[in-house]
Design an enzyme around this catalytic site. Structure first.
Site, PDB file in Angstrom:
ATOM      1  N   ASP A  10     -30.099  87.440 -46.411  1.00 39.92           N
ATOM      2  CA  ASP A  10     -29.584  88.800 -46.534  1.00 39.92           C
ATOM      3  C   ASP A  10     -28.916  89.166 -45.218  1.00 39.92           C
ATOM      4  OD1 ASP A  10     -29.197  91.438 -47.607  1.00 39.92           O
ATOM      5  OD2 ASP A  10     -30.851  92.119 -46.359  1.00 39.92           O
ATOM      6  N   SER A  11     -28.161  90.252 -45.239  1.00 41.92           N
ATOM      7  CA  SER A  11     -27.523  90.735 -44.015  1.00 41.92           C
ATOM      8  C   SER A  11     -28.556  91.200 -42.981  1.00 41.92           C
ATOM      9  CB  SER A  11     -26.587  91.896 -44.359  1.00 41.92           C
ATOM     10  OG  SER A  11     -27.309  92.893 -45.059  1.00 41.92           O
ATOM     11  N   TYR A  42     -23.384  94.433 -43.503  1.00 40.31           N
ATOM     12  CA  TYR A  42     -22.234  93.743 -44.093  1.00 40.31           C
ATOM     13  C   TYR A  42     -21.442  94.729 -44.992  1.00 40.31           C
ATOM     14  CZ  TYR A  42     -24.200  88.970 -43.196  1.00 40.31           C
ATOM     15  OH  TYR A  42     -24.679  87.804 -42.645  1.00 40.31           O
ATOM     16  N   GLY A  43     -22.133  95.757 -45.459  1.00 41.25           N
ATOM     17  CA  GLY A  43     -21.633  96.600 -46.558  1.00 41.25           C
ATOM     18  C   GLY A  43     -20.350  97.362 -46.302  1.00 41.25           C
ATOM     19  N   CYS A  73     -28.599  89.719 -50.919  1.00 43.08           N
ATOM     20  CA  CYS A  73     -27.723  90.811 -50.498  1.00 43.08           C
ATOM     21  C   CYS A  73     -26.748  91.191 -51.616  1.00 43.08           C
ATOM     22  CB  CYS A  73     -26.950  90.329 -49.268  1.00 43.08           C
ATOM     23  SG  CYS A  73     -25.861  91.552 -48.556  1.00 43.08           S
ATOM     24  N   THR A  75     -24.152  92.988 -51.334  1.00 37.97           N
ATOM     25  CA  THR A  75     -22.785  92.913 -50.822  1.00 37.97           C
ATOM     26  C   THR A  75     -22.258  91.483 -50.891  1.00 37.97           C
ATOM     27  OG1 THR A  75     -23.223  94.786 -49.360  1.00 37.97           O
ATOM     28  CG2 THR A  75     -21.366  93.367 -48.783  1.00 37.97           C
ATOM     29  N   GLU A 151     -33.589 102.513 -43.049  1.00 35.34           N
ATOM     30  CA  GLU A 151     -33.892 101.767 -41.818  1.00 35.34           C
ATOM     31  C   GLU A 151     -34.440 102.677 -40.728  1.00 35.34           C
ATOM     32  OE1 GLU A 151     -31.072  98.853 -40.585  1.00 35.34           O
ATOM     33  OE2 GLU A 151     -31.528  97.701 -42.381  1.00 35.34           O
ATOM     34  N   CYS A 185     -28.471  97.324 -54.193  1.00 33.75           N
ATOM     35  CA  CYS A 185     -28.546  97.056 -52.753  1.00 33.75           C
ATOM     36  C   CYS A 185     -30.008  96.814 -52.390  1.00 33.75           C
ATOM     37  CB  CYS A 185     -28.003  98.263 -51.991  1.00 33.75           C
ATOM     38  SG  CYS A 185     -28.281  98.215 -50.214  1.00 33.75           S
ATOM     39  N   THR A 186     -30.199  95.884 -51.459  1.00 35.62           N
ATOM     40  CA  THR A 186     -31.550  95.476 -51.065  1.00 35.62           C
ATOM     41  C   THR A 186     -32.471  96.628 -50.649  1.00 35.62           C
ATOM     42  OG1 THR A 186     -30.550  95.115 -48.902  1.00 35.62           O
ATOM     43  CG2 THR A 186     -30.944  93.166 -50.258  1.00 35.62           C
ATOM     44  N   HIS A 187     -31.868  97.660 -50.053  1.00 44.24           N
ATOM     45  CA  HIS A 187     -32.695  98.732 -49.486  1.00 44.24           C
ATOM     46  C   HIS A 187     -33.170  99.764 -50.514  1.00 44.24           C
ATOM     47  CE1 HIS A 187     -31.008  97.034 -45.891  1.00 44.24           C
ATOM     48  NE2 HIS A 187     -31.598  97.917 -45.103  1.00 44.24           N
TER      49      HIS A 187
HETATM   50  N1  DGL Z   1     -28.104  93.953 -47.735  1.00 46.99           N
HETATM   51  C1  DGL Z   1     -27.014  94.862 -48.021  1.00 46.99           C
HETATM   52  C2  DGL Z   1     -26.804  94.925 -49.534  1.00 46.99           C
HETATM   53  O1  DGL Z   1     -27.704  94.633 -50.312  1.00 46.99           O
HETATM   54  C3  DGL Z   1     -27.257  96.243 -47.460  1.00 46.99           C
HETATM   55  C4  DGL Z   1     -27.142  96.316 -45.950  1.00 46.99           C
HETATM   56  C5  DGL Z   1     -25.758  95.980 -45.452  1.00 46.99           C
HETATM   57  O2  DGL Z   1     -24.815  96.786 -45.623  1.00 46.99           O
HETATM   58  O3  DGL Z   1     -25.597  94.909 -44.907  1.00 46.99           O
HETATM   59  O4  DGL Z   1     -25.741  95.248 -49.971  1.00 46.99           O
END
Ligand code: DGL
Length: 271
Positions: A10-11, A42-43, A73, A75, A151, A185-187
């Site tokens: 993941d990012s 990364y988003g 991820c 993204t 975060e 999205c992961t979060h």
């Molecule tokens: N891991 C990214 C996603 O699931 C979220 C965080 C990022 O923007 O890198 O899209």
């Protein structure tokens, strides 16, 4: 081969929500996780940059002898659609399994998709949903403030800041009466209770980590690659920024302590 680890990347930290699901669905599998904490997020980056990063992340996992790679991820899964073509091992991103679960879940044919700006601009979920069922209407919404919110420890449904931001992004989806929403999205699983409170209990939230863990099980089964050693699996974590910050925040995502199993690497050295 079946005892080789599964590589998940993941990012940053967010992919640990997928690791948590993976451990619960496949407790016997060994897991190697790479979180690109030095280059997150990364988003909001370009397709070129996200592609370069994703290839380096996958190359690192391959150097660890993984039998499968999962891009947790949203993204990466949305933007780097040809990652699979360059890999010598089985691969999945999160889009296909998550979109499939949403198509199966909707009753009124209205699905909402939320994710980073790169994910929403790619139209990845919408394309996959419509490929599976063209009668479904898909409503997309990027939610760029959700990642920094989580975060920084803001996730409680009772928190006024969380409530305001959730309402800001999700009111358009509530107004059109979606009955299913993809947490793309992961979060987002971390703020799922706040999202659910705002949208109402009748709206089903589809967790990409959960659906991808179930799909990965199916892929491993199909390829006869499940770990059948009978032992409980182990997890190792690699990050591109400091180990301390990762270990501290990992508890929020994973619900367990990872202190002794986190290592720093220089991801820029991967070709
Ligand atoms: N891991 C990214 C996603 O699931 C979220 C965080 C990022 O923007 O890198 O899209």
């Amino acid at each position: 081969m079946s005892e080789s680890p599964i590589g998940i990347f993941d990012s940053g930290l967010g992919g640990l929500t997928a690791v948590k699901e993976m451990i619960s669905v496949l407790p016997q599998e060994n897991i190697i996780y790479f979180g690109d904490t030095g280059r997150v997020p990364y988003g909001n980056r370009s397709r070129e940059t996200i592609t370069k990063y994703a290839n380096q992340d996958a190359a690192f996992l391959l150097s660890k002898g993984v039998k499968m790679i999962i891009a947790a991820c949203g993204t990466v899964s949305s933007v780097v659609t040809d990652l699979k073509d360059n890999l010598p091992v089985i691969y999945t991103g999160v889009v296909l399994p998550t979109a499939t679960a949403a198509v199966n879940a909707t009753r009124n044919g209205k699905i909402g998709v939320i994710g980073t700006s790169a994910t929403i601009n790619s139209g990845s979920y919408k394309k996959e949903i419509l490929r599976q069922n063209s009668r479904i209407t898909v409503y997309q919404q990027d939610c760029p403030l959700f990642v920094p919110l989580v975060e920084n420890g803001f996730s409680s449904p009772d928190d006024k800041i969380v409530q305001l931001i959730v309402e800001h992004y999700l009111k358009p989806l509530r107004d059109v009466d979606v009955d299913t929403v993809i947490l793309g999205c992961t979060h987002y699983p971390i703020i799922a209770p706040a999202i659910s409170r705002f949208l109402g209990r009748n709206v089903q939230l589809i967790d990409s980590g959960r659906e991808t863990a179930l799909y990965a099980t199916h892929l491993l089964q199909e390829n006869n690659m499940l770990n059948t050693s009978g032992k409980l699996g182990t997890s190792s974590y690699y990050v591109s920024d400091t180990v301390d910050d990762f270990s501290r925040l990992a508890g929020i995502f994973l619900g367990r302590n990872v202190n002794d199993s986190v290592t720093h690497i220089d991801i820029e050295l991967q070709q």
